[in-house]
Motif scaffolding. Structure first.
Motif, PDB file in Angstrom:
ATOM      1  N   GLU A  88      43.618  53.980  46.933  1.00 45.88           N
ATOM      2  CA  GLU A  88      43.027  52.914  47.743  1.00 45.88           C
ATOM      3  C   GLU A  88      43.307  51.522  47.199  1.00 45.88           C
ATOM      4  O   GLU A  88      43.128  50.536  47.897  1.00 45.88           O
ATOM      5  CB  GLU A  88      41.516  53.125  47.858  1.00 45.88           C
ATOM      6  N   GLY A  89      43.682  51.432  45.930  1.00 48.64           N
ATOM      7  CA  GLY A  89      43.986  50.125  45.362  1.00 48.64           C
ATOM      8  C   GLY A  89      42.776  49.226  45.218  1.00 48.64           C
ATOM      9  O   GLY A  89      42.798  48.065  45.625  1.00 48.64           O
ATOM     10  N   LEU A  90      41.700  49.758  44.632  1.00 50.44           N
ATOM     11  CA  LEU A  90      40.469  48.977  44.496  1.00 50.44           C
ATOM     12  C   LEU A  90      40.345  48.296  43.137  1.00 50.44           C
ATOM     13  O   LEU A  90      39.267  47.894  42.736  1.00 50.44           O
ATOM     14  CB  LEU A  90      39.251  49.890  44.728  1.00 50.44           C
ATOM     15  N   GLU A  91      41.473  48.152  42.445  1.00 55.81           N
ATOM     16  CA  GLU A  91      41.415  47.515  41.130  1.00 55.81           C
ATOM     17  C   GLU A  91      41.056  46.041  41.230  1.00 55.81           C
ATOM     18  O   GLU A  91      40.641  45.414  40.257  1.00 55.81           O
ATOM     19  CB  GLU A  91      42.764  47.657  40.407  1.00 55.81           C
ATOM     20  N   ASP A  92      41.181  45.430  42.416  1.00 53.28           N
ATOM     21  CA  ASP A  92      40.854  44.011  42.582  1.00 53.28           C
ATOM     22  C   ASP A  92      39.371  43.722  42.392  1.00 53.28           C
ATOM     23  O   ASP A  92      38.955  42.575  42.341  1.00 53.28           O
ATOM     24  CB  ASP A  92      41.267  43.532  43.977  1.00 53.28           C
ATOM     25  N   LEU A  93      38.558  44.781  42.305  1.00 56.07           N
ATOM     26  CA  LEU A  93      37.128  44.585  42.127  1.00 56.07           C
ATOM     27  C   LEU A  93      36.776  44.263  40.681  1.00 56.07           C
ATOM     28  O   LEU A  93      35.638  43.954  40.369  1.00 56.07           O
ATOM     29  CB  LEU A  93      36.365  45.858  42.559  1.00 56.07           C
ATOM     30  N   GLU A  94      37.749  44.394  39.788  1.00 60.50           N
ATOM     31  CA  GLU A  94      37.490  44.190  38.374  1.00 60.50           C
ATOM     32  C   GLU A  94      37.730  42.735  37.989  1.00 60.50           C
ATOM     33  O   GLU A  94      38.386  41.984  38.685  1.00 60.50           O
ATOM     34  CB  GLU A  94      38.400  45.113  37.554  1.00 60.50           C
ATOM     35  N   GLY A  95      37.186  42.355  36.816  1.00 63.19           N
ATOM     36  CA  GLY A  95      37.423  41.019  36.290  1.00 63.19           C
ATOM     37  C   GLY A  95      36.245  40.086  36.478  1.00 63.19           C
ATOM     38  O   GLY A  95      35.373  40.302  37.314  1.00 63.19           O
ATOM     39  N   GLU A  96      36.242  39.025  35.661  1.00 61.35           N
ATOM     40  CA  GLU A  96      35.162  38.043  35.707  1.00 61.35           C
ATOM     41  C   GLU A  96      35.288  37.189  36.967  1.00 61.35           C
ATOM     42  O   GLU A  96      36.384  36.895  37.436  1.00 61.35           O
ATOM     43  CB  GLU A  96      35.245  37.160  34.463  1.00 61.35           C
ATOM     44  N   ALA A  97      34.148  36.784  37.508  1.00 60.73           N
ATOM     45  CA  ALA A  97      34.138  35.974  38.732  1.00 60.73           C
ATOM     46  C   ALA A  97      33.071  34.890  38.613  1.00 60.73           C
ATOM     47  O   ALA A  97      32.079  35.052  37.893  1.00 60.73           O
ATOM     48  CB  ALA A  97      33.859  36.851  39.947  1.00 60.73           C
ATOM     49  N   PRO A  98      33.249  33.764  39.311  1.00 62.79           N
ATOM     50  CA  PRO A  98      32.240  32.693  39.277  1.00 62.79           C
ATOM     51  C   PRO A  98      30.967  33.130  39.986  1.00 62.79           C
ATOM     52  O   PRO A  98      30.979  34.047  40.814  1.00 62.79           O
ATOM     53  CB  PRO A  98      32.923  31.550  40.028  1.00 62.79           C
ATOM     54  N   GLY A  99      29.857  32.458  39.682  1.00 62.68           N
ATOM     55  CA  GLY A  99      28.605  32.733  40.364  1.00 62.68           C
ATOM     56  C   GLY A  99      28.677  32.306  41.820  1.00 62.68           C
ATOM     57  O   GLY A  99      29.577  31.554  42.220  1.00 62.68           O
ATOM     58  N   PHE A 100      27.711  32.746  42.600  1.00 63.07           N
ATOM     59  CA  PHE A 100      27.735  32.474  44.041  1.00 63.07           C
ATOM     60  C   PHE A 100      27.722  30.978  44.336  1.00 63.07           C
ATOM     61  O   PHE A 100      28.434  30.509  45.221  1.00 63.07           O
ATOM     62  CB  PHE A 100      26.535  33.143  44.718  1.00 63.07           C
ATOM     63  N   GLY A 101      26.925  30.212  43.591  1.00 65.71           N
ATOM     64  CA  GLY A 101      26.827  28.775  43.833  1.00 65.71           C
ATOM     65  C   GLY A 101      28.163  28.076  43.705  1.00 65.71           C
ATOM     66  O   GLY A 101      28.541  27.255  44.563  1.00 65.71           O
ATOM     67  N   LEU A 102      28.896  28.386  42.635  1.00 62.57           N
ATOM     68  CA  LEU A 102      30.206  27.774  42.432  1.00 62.57           C
ATOM     69  C   LEU A 102      31.212  28.327  43.429  1.00 62.57           C
ATOM     70  O   LEU A 102      32.071  27.594  43.932  1.00 62.57           O
ATOM     71  CB  LEU A 102      30.692  28.039  41.000  1.00 62.57           C
ATOM     72  N   ALA A 103      31.105  29.610  43.727  1.00 62.87           N
ATOM     73  CA  ALA A 103      32.054  30.245  44.639  1.00 62.87           C
ATOM     74  C   ALA A 103      31.967  29.672  46.048  1.00 62.87           C
ATOM     75  O   ALA A 103      32.981  29.532  46.750  1.00 62.87           O
ATOM     76  CB  ALA A 103      31.815  31.753  44.668  1.00 62.87           C
ATOM     77  N   ILE A 104      30.754  29.335  46.467  1.00 65.63           N
ATOM     78  CA  ILE A 104      30.559  28.846  47.835  1.00 65.63           C
ATOM     79  C   ILE A 104      30.875  27.353  47.963  1.00 65.63           C
ATOM     80  O   ILE A 104      31.083  26.833  49.068  1.00 65.63           O
ATOM     81  CB  ILE A 104      29.105  29.119  48.294  1.00 65.63           C
ATOM     82  N   ALA A 105      30.947  26.646  46.835  1.00 68.26           N
ATOM     83  CA  ALA A 105      31.158  25.194  46.864  1.00 68.26           C
ATOM     84  C   ALA A 105      32.445  24.774  47.584  1.00 68.26           C
ATOM     85  O   ALA A 105      32.420  23.816  48.373  1.00 68.26           O
ATOM     86  CB  ALA A 105      31.140  24.642  45.436  1.00 68.26           C
ATOM     87  N   PRO A 106      33.592  25.449  47.361  1.00 72.49           N
ATOM     88  CA  PRO A 106      34.810  25.026  48.070  1.00 72.49           C
ATOM     89  C   PRO A 106      34.673  25.141  49.585  1.00 72.49           C
ATOM     90  O   PRO A 106      35.189  24.305  50.332  1.00 72.49           O
ATOM     91  CB  PRO A 106      35.878  25.998  47.551  1.00 72.49           C
TER      92      PRO A 106
END
Length: 451
Positions: A219-237
């Motif tokens: 299925e290629g679900l490896e993209d779910l791994e890794g560090e990510a920004p919090g929701f507040g920063l993610a939604i800012a753009p």
């Protein structure tokens, strides 16, 4: 007669071979020349050089900045994990029992926030797969969920959408991307609630039949791994794109002083500019604020920019094919036939636009042809320009997703499914729901006069 035959045969050939996976970059010019050859009206090579290429080049010259800005923005949203963070936040708030709503809402937010439709598919696939798997909803419904969020109301109906199709009529009708807000919101509600209701019904029916998510290898679900920004920063753009779009559209470029400045220079304000500026500023914001989440920022930007080329050239090729078709005498006959129909003018607009979108397998391609060929006729009918804007692109989002549509083929490929498994539900979302919605919108406007 030969011209009509040329249109029908090449259209079916386009649908069949695109369904079989042949790229429209090859199909469109070949079939355009074939149509010219069959009709006997234009030499095939003249159709390629003097009709097909100018039509394709004109489309690219108008909309390339929107494509590249959207593609780079979307690539950065995916590479930084911002898209994943937003999707996770929404799924946590909504809960696993509402997995379909979570997928549709998350996809809608990204699309309405300016992420390119093609990029959204790649960004949301792993998230959608995970959400449906946790809820034990059949994976075959995933393409329909993603398409409902990306290819329908956020693309064509919802006022303020920065998707490039919503910028196209602005050049012809002197409107903005917020055109016909009442009609747009009504259409969006019909599509969203009707679509999610249908998908939940299908999921419940599958559950009663004992069908779960299913077994799907690689299925290629490896993209779910890794560090990510919090929701507040993610939604800012996304907030940046919203705010700048609104300010630039409603205030800066709408001011008489700015319009006079461009008029004095011999130009007119372009409705795509606010979108391009909003996306560009958001890109810079991401590069500065989320740099720690980017492994190779230069490569990500490069990949995003290159990723914009295939979608715009695919669409431009379809527009080129449509340009050859519209140059045939048979097309003028068909156009006059539609214009002469004894139905309200607004329905003529909707019917002609969705038919053109179906012919080329692209909402933006169909809209581009309709605007180029029919915009003056539509305005002469006395229809409010904002209503024309909204109805045209909503109608274009109907028959555009027939089996030969490039976006459909891409979506199924990314989800690792095929037409046989998923197309019926996908078509219900991207053909059925939009056509019902645009019909309701047209009737509502004719009855109330509201815009």
């Amino acid at each position: 007669m030969l011209g009509v035959l040329a249109i029908i045969l090449t259209l079916f050939a386009l649908m069949y071979f695109a369904y079989r996976g042949v790229t429209v970059l090859v199909l469109a010019p070949i079939l355009a020349m074939s149509a010219a050859l069959l009709s006997g009206e234009i030499p095939a090579l003249s159709a390629l050089s003097n009709v097909f290429m100018p039509a394709a080049a004109s489309y690219i010259s108008k909309y390339f900045p929107v494509f590249i800005a959207g593609a780079v923005f979307g690539k950065l949203m995916g590479a930084t994990g911002a898209a994943r963070s937003i999707a996770h936040f929404i799924s946590e708030k909504i809960g696993p029992d509402y997995a379909i709503y979570a997928v549709v809402v998350a996809t809608s937010l990204l699309t309405y926030g300016g992420v390119s439709l093609f990029v959204v598919v790649f960004a949301m696939y792993p998230i959608g797969s995970m959400l449906l798997k946790e809820a034990d909803v059949p994976k075959r419904l995933l393409p329909a969920c993603l398409a409902l969020g990306a290819f329908t109301f956020t693309m064509t109906a919802l006022p303020g959408s920065p998707q490039y199709i919503n910028t196209m009529p602005t050049v012809y009708f002197d409107t903005d991307i917020y055109a016909a807000p009442i009609l747009g919101i009504l259409g969006s509600m019909i599509i969203f609630f009707g679509g999610t209701g249908f998908l939940n019904y299908r999921a419940k029916k599958a559950k009663l039949a004992g069908e779960g998510y299913g077994v799907h290898l690689n299925e290629g679900l490896e993209d779910l791994e890794g560090e990510a920004p919090g929701f507040g920063l993610a939604i800012a753009p996304i907030a940046i794109v919203f705010v700048l779009n609104f300010i630039l559209t409603k205030f800066y470029f709408a001011s008489d002083a700015v319009k006079a400045k461009y008029t004095a220079a011999g130009y007119a304000v372009n409705g795509t500019w606010p979108v391009v500026i909003g996306l560009s500023v958001a890109v810079v914001f991401i590069l500065i604020s989320m740099n720690r989440y980017l492994r190779e920022s230069n490569k990500t930007i490069f990949d995003g920019a290159v990723g914009s080329l295939l979608p715009i050239f695919n669409t431009a090729s379809e527009v080129g094919y449509g340009g050859v078709i519209k140059s045939l005498a048979a097309f003028s006959t068909l156009k006059l036939g539609i214009v002469a129909l004894a139905i309200p003018s607004l329905f003529k607009v909707g019917i002609s636009t969705t038919l053109l979108a179906g012919i080329v397998g692209s909402a933006s391609g169909g809209t581009a042809i309709a605007l180029e060929v029919l915009s003056k006729d539509f305005l002469a009918m006395g229809i409010h320009p904002e209503v024309l804007h909204r109805v045209m692109i909503m109608a274009a989002g109907g028959l555009d997703t027939l089996p030969h549509c490039g976006a459909v083929i891409t979506l199924l490929s990314v989800c690792k499914l095929d037409h046989k498994q998923s197309y019926i539900d996908l078509a219900a979302m991207t053909v059925g729901a939009p056509l019902i919605a645009v019909t309701c919108v047209m009737v509502f406007h004719l009855l109330t006069g509201l815009v």
